[in-house]
Write an enzyme that holds these catalytic residues in place. Structure first.
Site, PDB file in Angstrom:
ATOM      1  CG  HIS A 135      -2.070  -0.909   1.154  1.00 57.78           C
ATOM      2  ND1 HIS A 135      -1.999  -2.233   1.542  1.00 57.78           N
ATOM      3  CD2 HIS A 135      -3.327  -0.726   0.681  1.00 57.78           C
ATOM      4  CE1 HIS A 135      -3.173  -2.807   1.357  1.00 57.78           C
ATOM      5  NE2 HIS A 135      -3.997  -1.940   0.834  1.00 57.78           N
ATOM      6  CE  LYS A 139      -3.610  -0.596   5.003  1.00 54.64           C
ATOM      7  NZ  LYS A 139      -4.944   0.010   5.313  1.00 54.64           N
TER       8      LYS A 139
HETATM    9  N1  NAI Z   1     -12.785  -1.017   3.251  1.00 49.80           N
HETATM   10  C1  NAI Z   1     -12.248  -0.544   2.130  1.00 49.80           C
HETATM   11  O1  NAI Z   1     -12.662  -0.905   0.994  1.00 49.80           O
HETATM   12  C2  NAI Z   1     -11.163   0.464   2.220  1.00 49.80           C
HETATM   13  C3  NAI Z   1     -10.757   0.888   3.455  1.00 49.80           C
HETATM   14  N2  NAI Z   1      -9.838   1.888   3.579  1.00 49.80           N
HETATM   15  C4  NAI Z   1      -9.579   2.356   4.943  1.00 49.80           C
HETATM   16  O2  NAI Z   1     -10.230   3.612   5.097  1.00 49.80           O
HETATM   17  C5  NAI Z   1      -9.531   4.405   6.053  1.00 49.80           C
HETATM   18  C6  NAI Z   1      -9.285   5.781   5.463  1.00 49.80           C
HETATM   19  O3  NAI Z   1      -8.436   5.649   4.380  1.00 49.80           O
HETATM   20  P1  NAI Z   1      -7.984   6.988   3.585  1.00 49.80           P
HETATM   21  O4  NAI Z   1      -9.182   7.732   3.135  1.00 49.80           O
HETATM   22  O5  NAI Z   1      -6.967   6.571   2.602  1.00 49.80           O
HETATM   23  O6  NAI Z   1      -7.277   7.798   4.758  1.00 49.80           O
HETATM   24  P2  NAI Z   1      -7.020   9.370   4.844  1.00 49.80           P
HETATM   25  O7  NAI Z   1      -6.033   9.557   5.935  1.00 49.80           O
HETATM   26  O8  NAI Z   1      -6.738   9.905   3.485  1.00 49.80           O
HETATM   27  O9  NAI Z   1      -8.442   9.964   5.293  1.00 49.80           O
HETATM   28  C7  NAI Z   1      -8.965   9.731   6.577  1.00 49.80           C
HETATM   29  C8  NAI Z   1      -9.693  11.002   6.977  1.00 49.80           C
HETATM   30  O10 NAI Z   1     -10.408  10.747   8.181  1.00 49.80           O
HETATM   31  C9  NAI Z   1     -10.396  11.950   8.940  1.00 49.80           C
HETATM   32  N3  NAI Z   1     -10.677  11.603  10.340  1.00 49.80           N
HETATM   33  C10 NAI Z   1      -9.866  11.048  11.247  1.00 49.80           C
HETATM   34  N4  NAI Z   1     -10.498  10.929  12.424  1.00 49.80           N
HETATM   35  C11 NAI Z   1     -11.756  11.430  12.243  1.00 49.80           C
HETATM   36  C12 NAI Z   1     -12.889  11.579  13.065  1.00 49.80           C
HETATM   37  N5  NAI Z   1     -12.859  11.246  14.371  1.00 49.80           N
HETATM   38  N6  NAI Z   1     -14.021  12.121  12.534  1.00 49.80           N
HETATM   39  C13 NAI Z   1     -14.045  12.504  11.240  1.00 49.80           C
HETATM   40  N7  NAI Z   1     -12.991  12.396  10.399  1.00 49.80           N
HETATM   41  C14 NAI Z   1     -11.868  11.851  10.910  1.00 49.80           C
HETATM   42  C15 NAI Z   1      -9.035  12.556   8.720  1.00 49.80           C
HETATM   43  O11 NAI Z   1      -9.063  13.959   8.939  1.00 49.80           O
HETATM   44  C16 NAI Z   1      -8.756  12.189   7.260  1.00 49.80           C
HETATM   45  O12 NAI Z   1      -9.076  13.256   6.382  1.00 49.80           O
HETATM   46  C17 NAI Z   1      -8.292   3.598   6.429  1.00 49.80           C
HETATM   47  O13 NAI Z   1      -8.551   2.893   7.611  1.00 49.80           O
HETATM   48  C18 NAI Z   1      -8.151   2.600   5.279  1.00 49.80           C
HETATM   49  O14 NAI Z   1      -7.527   1.391   5.660  1.00 49.80           O
HETATM   50  C19 NAI Z   1      -9.260   2.493   2.499  1.00 49.80           C
HETATM   51  C20 NAI Z   1      -9.608   2.087   1.235  1.00 49.80           C
HETATM   52  C21 NAI Z   1     -10.584   1.017   1.001  1.00 49.80           C
HETATM   53  O1  LIG Z   2      -5.545   2.056   3.368  1.00 48.39           O
HETATM   54  C1  LIG Z   2      -5.870   1.759   2.182  1.00 48.39           C
HETATM   55  O2  LIG Z   2      -5.614   2.458   1.177  1.00 48.39           O
HETATM   56  C2  LIG Z   2      -6.633   0.498   1.994  1.00 48.39           C
HETATM   57  N1  LIG Z   2      -7.023  -0.134   3.073  1.00 48.39           N
HETATM   58  C3  LIG Z   2      -7.897  -1.266   3.082  1.00 48.39           C
HETATM   59  C4  LIG Z   2      -7.265  -2.385   3.883  1.00 48.39           C
HETATM   60  O3  LIG Z   2      -6.659  -2.057   4.948  1.00 48.39           O
HETATM   61  O4  LIG Z   2      -7.418  -3.549   3.459  1.00 48.39           O
HETATM   62  C5  LIG Z   2      -8.434  -1.658   1.732  1.00 48.39           C
HETATM   63  C6  LIG Z   2      -7.533  -1.362   0.572  1.00 48.39           C
HETATM   64  O5  LIG Z   2      -6.545  -2.363   0.477  1.00 48.39           O
HETATM   65  C7  LIG Z   2      -6.937   0.022   0.620  1.00 48.39           C
END
Ligand code: NAI
Ligand SMILES: O=C(O)C1=N[C@H](C(=O)O)C[C@H](O)C1
Length: 240
Positions: A135, A139
């Site tokens: 990733h 992350k």
């Molecule tokens: N399940 C899935 O398909 C996927 C899951 N993810 C997960 O999603 C999460 C976010 O990923 P990204 O968007 O890349 O991270 P990022 O760091 O770009 O965005 C996260 C945002 O959440 C905000 N945040 C943090 N604490 C908060 C709170 N208490 N209330 C409101 N906003 C808050 C931050 O200010 C930040 O802008 C990670 O845990 C990642 O692993 C990411 C991609 C796919």
């Molecule tokens: O943090 C990410 O970007 C992603 N997080 C998810 C995970 O922890 O599996 C899903 C995806 O791989 C992208």
């Protein structure tokens, strides 16, 4: 429908774009920096929350929605030690809770292929098993939630495996699946499952080309969960 975004970072932004392209309204874009704005949101004007924040924030965000009887679609990873607590709250609330480590339809097909192969490999003990995930460098958690889901699918179907560990940290290497986490920009998400023996190697690889698959899946689930109550997963949403 009216969607509230809790977490408006890399994922929140593309989710918002895709949701609006599908005719939905974004009624709030909440981040750490503007979280006080959350109290100005009228829950009666929210049809679903999509929550992609950070491991230490997810439970508080999910509970905010459940307390107000709203459906919460959460994709944040790295907090699953508290998942049972959240599910119990969802089951005693007027809301709904949907978690997926990965919302991409392609990855969920990959999950099914993973468990099918594991069932076959249960008869072939000579293979060593390993998982690798790659990733971007922003992350926060390791291993990825997707890698953990893959490991769980193997553990459920291969009797010789009972746990997983971050590569090289296991006390019981025979029963543990090592997961290697690499952080290389701009990788949106690559997952590799490897079965290797002296004779040959079998590898399954999923490579996300962008975050579009994750975001589209989350929006489709938000459309599906509207007016539902209880706890749901991709197994409830997908037809395969
Ligand atoms: N399940 C899935 O398909 C996927 C899951 N993810 C997960 O999603 C999460 C976010 O990923 P990204 O968007 O890349 O991270 P990022 O760091 O770009 O965005 C996260 C945002 O959440 C905000 N945040 C943090 N604490 C908060 C709170 N208490 N209330 C409101 N906003 C808050 C931050 O200010 C930040 O802008 C990670 O845990 C990642 O692993 C990411 C991609 C796919
Ligand atoms: O943090 C990410 O970007 C992603 N997080 C998810 C995970 O922890 O599996 C899903 C995806 O791989 C992208």
């Amino acid at each position: 429908m009216n969607i509230l975004l809790l977490g408006y970072g890399k994922m929140g932004k593309i989710i918002g774009e895709i949701a609006e392209s599908r005719g939905h309204q974004i009624v709030g874009r909440i981040n750490l920096e503007n979280r006080d704005e959350l109290e100005t949101i009228n829950p009666k004007e929210v049809d679903a929350i999509i929550e992609f924040s950070q491991p230490e924030s997810a439970v508080e965000n999910i509970k905010w929605g459940l307390d107000r009887g709203l459906p919460v679609v959460s994709g944040t990873t790295g907090w699953l030690s508290r998942k049972a607590e959240v599910e119990a709250m969802a089951n005693t609330s007027e809301g709904a809770f949907f978690y997926a480590s990965n919302f991409s339809i392609g990855v969920n097909i990959f999950f099914k292929v993973n468990t099918y192969l594991a069932k076959l490999m249960n008869e072939a003990n000579e293979y060593k098993i390993a998982i690798e995930e790659i990733h971007h460098t922003e992350k926060k958690d390791a291993p990825s939630g997707t890698a953990i889901t893959l490991a769980e699918g193997i553990i459920e179907n291969i009797s010789s495996k009972s746990t997983w560990d971050l590569s090289g940290q296991s006390a019981d290497s025979e029963r543990s699946i090592p997961i290697t986490s690499k952080r290389i920009d701009p990788a949106p998400g690559t997952h590799i499952i490897q079965y290797s023996s002296d004779i040959d190697t079998i590898e399954l690889i999923h490579t996300a080309h962008s975050r579009k698959g994750f975001a589209l899946g989350a929006v489709l689930v938000a459309e599906w969960i509207k007016d539902k109550k209880g706890v749901f997963s991709m197994d409830d949403f997908l037809s395969f």
